[in-house]
Design a protein around this motif. Structure first.
Motif, PDB file in Angstrom:
ATOM      1  N   THR A   1       0.881  -1.212   0.087  1.00 35.67           N
ATOM      2  CA  THR A   1       0.089   0.000  -0.018  1.00 35.67           C
ATOM      3  C   THR A   1       0.926   1.054   0.105  1.00 35.67           C
ATOM      4  OG1 THR A   1      -1.665  -1.320   1.207  1.00 35.67           O
ATOM      5  CG2 THR A   1      -1.998   1.079   1.089  1.00 35.67           C
ATOM      6  N   GLY A   2       1.814   1.459   0.732  1.00 35.23           N
ATOM      7  CA  GLY A   2       2.785   2.418   0.950  1.00 35.23           C
ATOM      8  C   GLY A   2       3.556   2.800  -0.372  1.00 35.23           C
ATOM      9  N   LEU A   3       4.160   1.253  -1.146  1.00 32.86           N
ATOM     10  CA  LEU A   3       4.654   1.502  -2.571  1.00 32.86           C
ATOM     11  C   LEU A   3       3.636   2.286  -3.548  1.00 32.86           C
ATOM     12  CD1 LEU A   3       6.983   0.707  -4.306  1.00 32.86           C
ATOM     13  CD2 LEU A   3       5.670  -1.379  -4.674  1.00 32.86           C
ATOM     14  N   ILE A   4       2.414   1.748  -3.658  1.00 34.05           N
ATOM     15  CA  ILE A   4       1.452   2.068  -4.433  1.00 34.05           C
ATOM     16  C   ILE A   4       0.934   3.653  -3.998  1.00 34.05           C
ATOM     17  CG2 ILE A   4      -1.045   2.080  -5.168  1.00 34.05           C
ATOM     18  CD1 ILE A   4       0.599  -0.284  -6.186  1.00 34.05           C
ATOM     19  N   TRP A   5       0.905   4.001  -2.854  1.00 28.89           N
ATOM     20  CA  TRP A   5       0.531   5.311  -2.573  1.00 28.89           C
ATOM     21  C   TRP A   5       1.893   6.348  -2.976  1.00 28.89           C
ATOM     22  CZ3 TRP A   5       2.681   8.941   0.918  1.00 28.89           C
ATOM     23  CH2 TRP A   5       1.888  10.002   1.393  1.00 28.89           C
ATOM     24  N   SER A   6       2.982   5.847  -2.540  1.00 27.19           N
ATOM     25  CA  SER A   6       4.067   6.878  -2.935  1.00 27.19           C
ATOM     26  C   SER A   6       4.250   6.685  -4.554  1.00 27.19           C
ATOM     27  CB  SER A   6       5.444   6.451  -2.281  1.00 27.19           C
ATOM     28  OG  SER A   6       5.652   5.068  -2.579  1.00 27.19           O
ATOM     29  N   THR A   7       4.184   5.716  -5.076  1.00 30.29           N
ATOM     30  CA  THR A   7       4.156   5.953  -6.560  1.00 30.29           C
ATOM     31  C   THR A   7       3.219   6.741  -7.030  1.00 30.29           C
ATOM     32  OG1 THR A   7       4.930   3.623  -6.572  1.00 30.29           O
ATOM     33  CG2 THR A   7       3.974   4.780  -8.738  1.00 30.29           C
ATOM     34  N   TYR A   8       1.799   6.793  -6.681  1.00 33.36           N
ATOM     35  CA  TYR A   8       0.886   7.918  -7.137  1.00 33.36           C
ATOM     36  C   TYR A   8       1.169   9.166  -6.876  1.00 33.36           C
ATOM     37  CZ  TYR A   8      -3.408  10.072  -7.552  1.00 33.36           C
ATOM     38  OH  TYR A   8      -4.523  10.922  -7.768  1.00 33.36           O
ATOM     39  N   LYS A   9       1.653   9.333  -5.499  1.00 33.37           N
ATOM     40  CA  LYS A   9       1.936  10.897  -5.230  1.00 33.37           C
ATOM     41  C   LYS A   9       3.216  11.564  -5.833  1.00 33.37           C
ATOM     42  CE  LYS A   9      -1.392  12.087  -2.377  1.00 33.37           C
ATOM     43  NZ  LYS A   9      -2.339  13.218  -2.646  1.00 33.37           N
ATOM     44  N   LEU A  10       4.168  10.526  -5.773  1.00 28.21           N
ATOM     45  CA  LEU A  10       5.333  11.003  -6.349  1.00 28.21           C
ATOM     46  C   LEU A  10       5.728  11.024  -7.916  1.00 28.21           C
ATOM     47  CD1 LEU A  10       7.775   9.701  -3.583  1.00 28.21           C
ATOM     48  CD2 LEU A  10       6.526  11.889  -3.563  1.00 28.21           C
ATOM     49  N   TRP A  11       5.197  10.149  -8.549  1.00 29.21           N
ATOM     50  CA  TRP A  11       5.275  10.106 -10.024  1.00 29.21           C
ATOM     51  C   TRP A  11       3.938  10.502 -10.731  1.00 29.21           C
ATOM     52  CZ3 TRP A  11       3.364   6.732 -13.789  1.00 29.21           C
ATOM     53  CH2 TRP A  11       3.947   7.091 -14.935  1.00 29.21           C
ATOM     54  N   TYR A  12       2.942   9.761 -10.362  1.00 30.11           N
ATOM     55  CA  TYR A  12       1.729   9.725 -11.492  1.00 30.11           C
ATOM     56  C   TYR A  12       0.973  10.837 -11.424  1.00 30.11           C
ATOM     57  CZ  TYR A  12      -2.618   8.494 -13.782  1.00 30.11           C
ATOM     58  OH  TYR A  12      -3.591   8.243 -14.377  1.00 30.11           O
ATOM     59  N   GLN A  13       0.742  11.368 -10.087  1.00 29.25           N
ATOM     60  CA  GLN A  13       0.021  12.801 -10.096  1.00 29.25           C
ATOM     61  C   GLN A  13       0.709  13.864 -10.676  1.00 29.25           C
ATOM     62  OE1 GLN A  13      -0.754  13.940  -5.862  1.00 29.25           O
ATOM     63  NE2 GLN A  13      -2.888  14.472  -6.362  1.00 29.25           N
ATOM     64  N   PRO A  14       2.033  14.140 -10.207  1.00 21.74           N
ATOM     65  CA  PRO A  14       2.703  15.270 -11.064  1.00 21.74           C
ATOM     66  C   PRO A  14       2.748  15.146 -12.642  1.00 21.74           C
ATOM     67  CG  PRO A  14       3.799  14.524  -9.175  1.00 21.74           C
ATOM     68  CD  PRO A  14       3.067  13.612  -9.258  1.00 21.74           C
ATOM     69  N   HIS A  15       2.784  13.762 -12.734  1.00 22.20           N
ATOM     70  CA  HIS A  15       2.975  13.675 -14.357  1.00 22.20           C
ATOM     71  C   HIS A  15       1.422  14.155 -14.946  1.00 22.20           C
ATOM     72  CE1 HIS A  15       3.538  11.592 -18.132  1.00 22.20           C
ATOM     73  NE2 HIS A  15       2.391  10.900 -18.064  1.00 22.20           N
TER      74      HIS A  15
END
Length: 139
Positions: free
Chosen positions: A96-110
């Motif tokens: 869950t932490g991996l998914i959340w951090s991927t979303y917040k740090l990579w996908y959302q800014p992209h």
């Protein structure tokens, strides 16, 4: 309900706070976990009892089955390990932490950058169309 973070808190501080909170909760509730594990574990073998393993599996008639096999349906019984519940919980937490951090740090800014670029392209298109309409009306 959406949880919003306060302004001025970078992602690394938020992650550190979450990690400290998780480990603090484990530290605080460790006695409760240990008590639960002791309640679930089989009683220890005393000197006055026969030397039968505490995890001996019995069939429907009450006779002990060797090596954990049930003689009625010949299925291997799963071992009872009190630590076995911690591993799935830890794995789900990490995932869950991996998914959340991927979303917040990579996908959302992209996606934010992509939306800004699309909005800029639409604005440019509208500006050029209005400019072309003005030049046609002036001629």
């Amino acid at each position: 309900m959406r949880i919003r973070r306060p302004r001025g808190i970078p992602n690394w501080q938020l992650m550190l706070t979450v990690a400290v909170g998780i480990f603090g909760g484990i530290y605080i509730y460790k006695p409760l976990f240990l008590k639960y594990r002791q309640e679930r574990s089989p009683p220890s073998i005393t000197s006055g009892t026969p030397a039968i393993a505490a995890s001996t599996v019995t069939d429907t008639t009450g006779n002990p089955c060797p090596d954990g096999y049930n003689s009625v349906n010949s299925e291997k019984m799963p071992p009872k390990n009190p630590r076995s519940a911690f591993l799935p919980i830890a794995a789900v937490t990490c995932f869950t932490g991996l998914i959340w951090s991927t979303y917040k740090l990579w996908y959302q800014p992209h996606m934010h950058q992509k939306r800004l670029q699309e909005a800029e392209e639409y604005a440019e298109f509208i500006f050029r169309r209005e400019q072309a309409a003005r030049t046609q009306s002036n001629e």
